[in-house]
Design a protein around this motif. Structure first.
Motif, mmCIF file in Angstrom:
data_model
loop_
_atom_site.group_PDB
_atom_site.id
_atom_site.type_symbol
_atom_site.label_atom_id
_atom_site.label_comp_id
_atom_site.label_asym_id
_atom_site.label_seq_id
_atom_site.Cartn_x
_atom_site.Cartn_y
_atom_site.Cartn_z
ATOM 1 N N SER A 96 -3.815 3.036 7.275
ATOM 2 C CA SER A 96 -2.866 2.743 8.350
ATOM 3 C C SER A 96 -3.548 2.718 9.706
ATOM 4 C CB SER A 96 -1.741 3.782 8.363
ATOM 5 O OG SER A 96 -2.197 5.040 8.815
ATOM 6 N N VAL A 147 4.277 7.976 8.277
ATOM 7 C CA VAL A 147 3.260 8.605 7.432
ATOM 8 C C VAL A 147 3.442 10.117 7.431
ATOM 9 C CG1 VAL A 147 0.790 9.021 7.147
ATOM 10 C CG2 VAL A 147 1.599 6.732 7.759
ATOM 11 N N LYS A 206 -3.904 6.442 2.234
ATOM 12 C CA LYS A 206 -2.885 5.632 2.902
ATOM 13 C C LYS A 206 -2.951 5.828 4.412
ATOM 14 C CE LYS A 206 0.442 5.601 -0.925
ATOM 15 N NZ LYS A 206 1.809 5.992 -1.362
ATOM 16 N N TYR A 258 3.346 1.778 8.167
ATOM 17 C CA TYR A 258 2.092 2.304 8.699
ATOM 18 C C TYR A 258 2.269 3.078 9.999
ATOM 19 C CZ TYR A 258 -1.132 0.065 5.429
ATOM 20 O OH TYR A 258 -1.863 -0.293 4.314
ATOM 21 N N ILE A 285 0.842 -1.208 0.000
ATOM 22 C CA ILE A 285 0.000 0.000 0.000
ATOM 23 C C ILE A 285 0.867 1.244 0.000
ATOM 24 C CG2 ILE A 285 -1.703 1.317 1.301
ATOM 25 C CD1 ILE A 285 -2.841 -1.183 -0.018
ATOM 26 N N PHE A 286 1.921 1.235 0.811
ATOM 27 C CA PHE A 286 2.823 2.386 0.879
ATOM 28 C C PHE A 286 3.448 2.679 -0.481
ATOM 29 C CE2 PHE A 286 7.128 4.052 1.263
ATOM 30 C CZ PHE A 286 6.922 5.210 1.997
#
Length: 365
Positions: free
Chosen positions: A42, A343, A38, A338, A28-29
Motif C-alpha cells: 500500500s 489498513v 499488504k 490501500y 491484493i486486499f
C-alpha cells in the motif's frame, strides 16, 4: 541464517496467492497475503502490472519484515532515511505505517512529528526518539521482571521460527544470534551480558524460552550446578501455570504486527475509556482520533452505521467470516483498500479475532 526463513516465508506467501490474477488494490486486499506485506504494498507499490512485479515486491517486504523483527532501530533508520540525513515528515509517517508490530516506535515518532510541525526531520532526532523508547522498554522489562514480560519481549523473535503462536511455549528455542542482534540493536548491553553465564555460548547455540526467562530474571544456575542446586524458580515460571491474560479493553494497539503481538509502551493519546460501551469491544481497539478517521473513511461519516457494523462483527467467531462481511461492506461503501486508516482497521480487527480464536494466548501489556 536469514535465507532459510526468507525462502520459507516467500514460498508460503506465493502459495497463498497461487490463483490470484487480480493485482489491483482491491485484489491484493482480498488476497491471503500477510498483513505486513499488504501494508508494504500500500505504501511502496504503484500499479502492479504482472505477477513478476508482485513477487519481487513480496520478497522485498519479507526481507524488510525480518530485518525489522531482529533489528528494529537499524531498519527504521535505514528504511526511512536510506542515505539521507533528513526526511519529510509525511514520508516518515507513511513508511512507519508499514510496521505492524513494535508500534511503540511509531507512536513515539508520530507524537514528536505532531508536536514539532517541522518541515524536515533529521535522522539523529529519530534515532534519539527510538533510543528513549528503548530505554523505557528496558526499565519496564527489568522492573519486577516476570515470565510473561520476558516472553512478550521476545515474541516476534520466536515467531520467525514458529509462524503459529500456539507452537510457542517454554520449550521453544531460537539461536542466540537472533537474541544477540536484537539486544545489541536496542543497546541492552547489560541484559546481553547476562547470557555469559552459559558456557561455550556462540551464535549458533539454540536457547529455549524457559532458559531465557531464567537468565533475564536472574534465576539461572549454570549447567554444572543445575542438578544439585535449587534454582529458585517459582511455580509461576513454569509453563502450566503461566497465565497469558488478555489485553485489557481500552489499550491501544500493537506489533505487530498484522498479527498477535506485544508492546511495552505509554499511551501517547487518550484511548476510548472502558466505561464508554458505545461501539462495544471493537470500538475500544482504537483511539478516539482513529475512530473518527475510520468513521469517515470506511462508513461515510455515519457513526450509527459504524457501530451497527461493529455489533455485527462482534458476533463472528473467526476472521474468515468477518473478512467476508468486510469485503461486502467495503465494496458497498467504495472504500479505498490501500488507505492507511483502512489498513489499520483491518490489522487490528485481524488481531482481535486472533485473540477470540486463541484466548489462552492473548498478550498482556
Amino acid at each position: 541464517m536469514f535465507e532459510n526463513i526468507i525462502n520459507n516465508r516467500f514460498n508460503t506467501e506465493i502459495k497463498s496467492i497461487e490463483f490470484l490474477n487480480d493485482y489491483t488494490p482491491q485484489g491484493i486486499f482480498n488476497s491471503k497475503l500477510d498483513l505486513f506485506i499488504k501494508s508494504f504494498l500500500s505504501v511502496e507499490a504503484g500499479t502492479i502490472r504482472n505477477r513478476i512485479e508482485l513477487e519481487s515486491l513480496i520478497g522485498k517486504a519479507i526481507r524488510l519484515q525480518i530485518n525489522y523483527t531482529i533489528r528494529p532501530k537499524w531498519t527504521i533508520l535505514n528504511y526511512i532515511f536510506i542515505d539521507k540525513d533528513s526526511q519529510l515528515p509525511e514520508t516518515i509517517i507513511s513508511k512507519l505505517s508499514i510496521f505492524k508490530f513494535y508500534k511503540y516506535y511509531e507512536e513515539a515518532i508520530n507524537s514528536y512529528l505532531k508536536e514539532s510541525n517541522s518541515i524536515t526531520v533529521i535522522r539523529t532526532r529519530i534515532k534519539e526518539i527510538i533510543d528513549d523508547t528503548d530505554s523505557m522498554i528496558h526499565d519496564k522489562l527489568l522492573t519486577n521482571p516476570t515470565a510473561i514480560k520476558t516472553k512478550n519481549f521476545l515474541l516476534q523473535i520466536f515467531k520467525l521460527k514458529y509462524s503459529d503462536i500456539t507452537q510457542i511455549n517454554l520449550e521453544s528455542s531460537v539461536t542466540f544470534w537472533y537474541i544477540r542482534l536484537y539486544l545489541e540493536d536496542k543497546l541492552f548491553t547489560g541484559i546481553l551480558e547476562k547470557f555469559s553465564v552459559i558456557k561455550n555460548l556462540d551464535d549458533t547455540k539454540e536457547i529455549d524460552l524457559k532458559t531465557i526467562i531464567k537468565i533475564i530474571n536472574g534465576k539461572y544456575v549454570s549447567d554444572d550446578e543445575f542438578s544439585t542446586i535449587d534454582q529458585g524458580i517459582s511455580f509461576e515460571d513454569t509453563f502450566d501455570t503461566v497465565n497469558y491474560e488478555s489485553e485489557p479493553a481500552g489499550k491501544s494497539h500493537e506489533e505487530e504486527p498484522y498479527e498477535q503481538t506485544f508492546e511495552i509502551k505509554e499511551n501517547i493519546e487518550e484511548s476510548v475509556p472502558e466505561e464508554d460501551t458505545e461501539g462495544g469491544k471493537i470500538a475500544r481497539l482504537f483511539k478516539k482520533d482513529e475512530l473518527e478517521r475510520i468513521k469517515k473513511k470506511l462508513f461515510k461519516n455515519d457513526k450509527i452505521n459504524m457501530f451497527k457494523s461493529f455489533e455485527i462483527l462482534e458476533n463472528f467467531s473467526n476472521w474468515d467470516d468477518a473478512s467476508d462481511y468486510l469485503k461486502k461492506l467495503f465494496k458497498e461503501n467504495k472504500v479505498d483498500f490501500y488507505n492507511k486508516d483502512v489498513v489499520l482497521f483491518v490489522d487490528l480487527l485481524n488481531t482481535f479475532y486472533e485473540k477470540v480464536e486463541n484466548p489462552d494466548l492473548s498478550e498482556e501489556d
